[in-house]
Design a protein around this motif. Sequence first.
Motif, PDB file in Angstrom:
ATOM      1  N   PHE A  60      -8.273  11.456  -6.463  1.00 24.80           N
ATOM      2  CA  PHE A  60      -8.104  10.826  -5.153  1.00 24.80           C
ATOM      3  C   PHE A  60      -8.784   9.459  -5.118  1.00 24.80           C
ATOM      4  CE2 PHE A  60      -9.834   9.872  -0.954  1.00 24.80           C
ATOM      5  CZ  PHE A  60      -8.653   9.754  -0.236  1.00 24.80           C
ATOM      6  N   GLN A  61      -9.988   9.374  -5.658  1.00 30.48           N
ATOM      7  CA  GLN A  61     -10.718   8.105  -5.655  1.00 30.48           C
ATOM      8  C   GLN A  61      -9.958   7.033  -6.430  1.00 30.48           C
ATOM      9  OE1 GLN A  61     -14.641   8.135  -7.376  1.00 30.48           O
ATOM     10  NE2 GLN A  61     -15.220   6.282  -6.292  1.00 30.48           N
ATOM     11  N   SER A  62      -9.270   7.425  -7.491  1.00 28.18           N
ATOM     12  CA  SER A  62      -8.457   6.480  -8.274  1.00 28.18           C
ATOM     13  C   SER A  62      -7.404   5.837  -7.386  1.00 28.18           C
ATOM     14  CB  SER A  62      -7.737   7.206  -9.416  1.00 28.18           C
ATOM     15  OG  SER A  62      -8.594   8.007 -10.171  1.00 28.18           O
ATOM     16  N   ILE A  63      -6.719   6.682  -6.642  1.00 27.29           N
ATOM     17  CA  ILE A  63      -5.638   6.219  -5.775  1.00 27.29           C
ATOM     18  C   ILE A  63      -6.199   5.369  -4.646  1.00 27.29           C
ATOM     19  CG2 ILE A  63      -3.778   6.975  -4.234  1.00 27.29           C
ATOM     20  CD1 ILE A  63      -3.742   9.600  -6.012  1.00 27.29           C
ATOM     21  N   ASN A  64      -7.240   5.846  -4.014  1.00 27.41           N
ATOM     22  CA  ASN A  64      -7.833   5.154  -2.869  1.00 27.41           C
ATOM     23  C   ASN A  64      -8.343   3.764  -3.251  1.00 27.41           C
ATOM     24  OD1 ASN A  64      -8.383   5.343  -0.110  1.00 27.41           O
ATOM     25  ND2 ASN A  64     -10.526   5.781  -0.524  1.00 27.41           N
ATOM     26  N   GLU A  65      -9.058   3.677  -4.352  1.00 25.89           N
ATOM     27  CA  GLU A  65      -9.613   2.394  -4.793  1.00 25.89           C
ATOM     28  C   GLU A  65      -8.484   1.438  -5.202  1.00 25.89           C
ATOM     29  OE1 GLU A  65     -13.018   0.161  -4.983  1.00 25.89           O
ATOM     30  OE2 GLU A  65     -12.941   2.269  -4.410  1.00 25.89           O
ATOM     31  N   THR A  66      -7.500   1.951  -5.916  1.00 32.01           N
ATOM     32  CA  THR A  66      -6.383   1.110  -6.349  1.00 32.01           C
ATOM     33  C   THR A  66      -5.570   0.634  -5.148  1.00 32.01           C
ATOM     34  OG1 THR A  66      -6.310   2.221  -8.490  1.00 32.01           O
ATOM     35  CG2 THR A  66      -4.337   1.014  -7.840  1.00 32.01           C
ATOM     36  N   LEU A  67      -5.390   1.497  -4.163  1.00 29.79           N
ATOM     37  CA  LEU A  67      -4.683   1.086  -2.941  1.00 29.79           C
ATOM     38  C   LEU A  67      -5.352  -0.137  -2.317  1.00 29.79           C
ATOM     39  CD1 LEU A  67      -3.872   4.384  -1.033  1.00 29.79           C
ATOM     40  CD2 LEU A  67      -2.238   2.683  -1.837  1.00 29.79           C
ATOM     41  N   GLY A  68      -6.665  -0.096  -2.247  1.00 32.04           N
ATOM     42  CA  GLY A  68      -7.403  -1.182  -1.611  1.00 32.04           C
ATOM     43  C   GLY A  68      -7.343  -2.491  -2.367  1.00 32.04           C
ATOM     44  N   HIS A  69      -7.328  -2.414  -3.695  1.00 33.69           N
ATOM     45  CA  HIS A  69      -7.366  -3.640  -4.495  1.00 33.69           C
ATOM     46  C   HIS A  69      -5.978  -4.108  -4.936  1.00 33.69           C
ATOM     47  CE1 HIS A  69     -11.717  -3.940  -4.752  1.00 33.69           C
ATOM     48  NE2 HIS A  69     -11.733  -2.622  -4.878  1.00 33.69           N
ATOM     49  N   ARG A  95       0.847  -1.205   0.000  1.00 32.24           N
ATOM     50  CA  ARG A  95       0.000   0.000   0.000  1.00 32.24           C
ATOM     51  C   ARG A  95       0.882   1.255   0.000  1.00 32.24           C
ATOM     52  NH1 ARG A  95      -5.482   0.094   1.280  1.00 32.24           N
ATOM     53  NH2 ARG A  95      -5.240   2.158   2.187  1.00 32.24           N
ATOM     54  N   GLN A  96       1.910   1.258   0.823  1.00 31.70           N
ATOM     55  CA  GLN A  96       2.805   2.418   0.900  1.00 31.70           C
ATOM     56  C   GLN A  96       3.565   2.600  -0.407  1.00 31.70           C
ATOM     57  OE1 GLN A  96       2.864   4.719   3.498  1.00 31.70           O
ATOM     58  NE2 GLN A  96       3.913   5.830   1.872  1.00 31.70           N
ATOM     59  N   ILE A  97       3.998   1.513  -1.013  1.00 34.25           N
ATOM     60  CA  ILE A  97       4.713   1.584  -2.294  1.00 34.25           C
ATOM     61  C   ILE A  97       3.803   2.184  -3.365  1.00 34.25           C
ATOM     62  CG2 ILE A  97       5.653   0.146  -4.159  1.00 34.25           C
ATOM     63  CD1 ILE A  97       6.765  -1.691  -1.830  1.00 34.25           C
ATOM     64  N   ILE A  98       2.540   1.780  -3.376  1.00 35.40           N
ATOM     65  CA  ILE A  98       1.581   2.312  -4.348  1.00 35.40           C
ATOM     66  C   ILE A  98       1.330   3.798  -4.081  1.00 35.40           C
ATOM     67  CG2 ILE A  98      -0.815   2.192  -5.157  1.00 35.40           C
ATOM     68  CD1 ILE A  98      -0.614  -0.899  -4.652  1.00 35.40           C
TER      69      ILE A  98
END
Length: 135
Positions: free
Chosen positions: A48-57, A16-19
Amino acid sequence: MEIPQGNTREDIKARRQIIKDFYAQWISAHPEKRVWNKSLKAYIYVKFQSINETLGHASGTFESTLAVFKLNELLTSAKVIEKKPKKQEDKNQKMFSEIIILKLGNIKLTVGKQKNTGDYIQYCVTVPGVRMIKK
């Protein structure tokens, strides 16, 4: 930089941190936060939503984390394979009128078409079919 390949909480947290760090660098290099997609014939915006959703998946598997590093190539060259309605019960998709699935090789790029502007927003990057194995 070494990316953890396991599926422990610590591995996922590290990915998650790397992403997050990757997106920070990407946004710094792309202040307009958009890239022209040849298949859609439109810009795909990173928000922001792009980053947040991608972080989760994408942090869930090593392969999906690696896929995020191809963001520029994905945003430019991924091809539309499907357009479908948004998930009605998904609050994260509330702002979209439809969901567009694009692929580049085995990487899936999910994009949402924003209701009020018609803009295409990067929603998520994953490698489907790769399962997390709990150790």
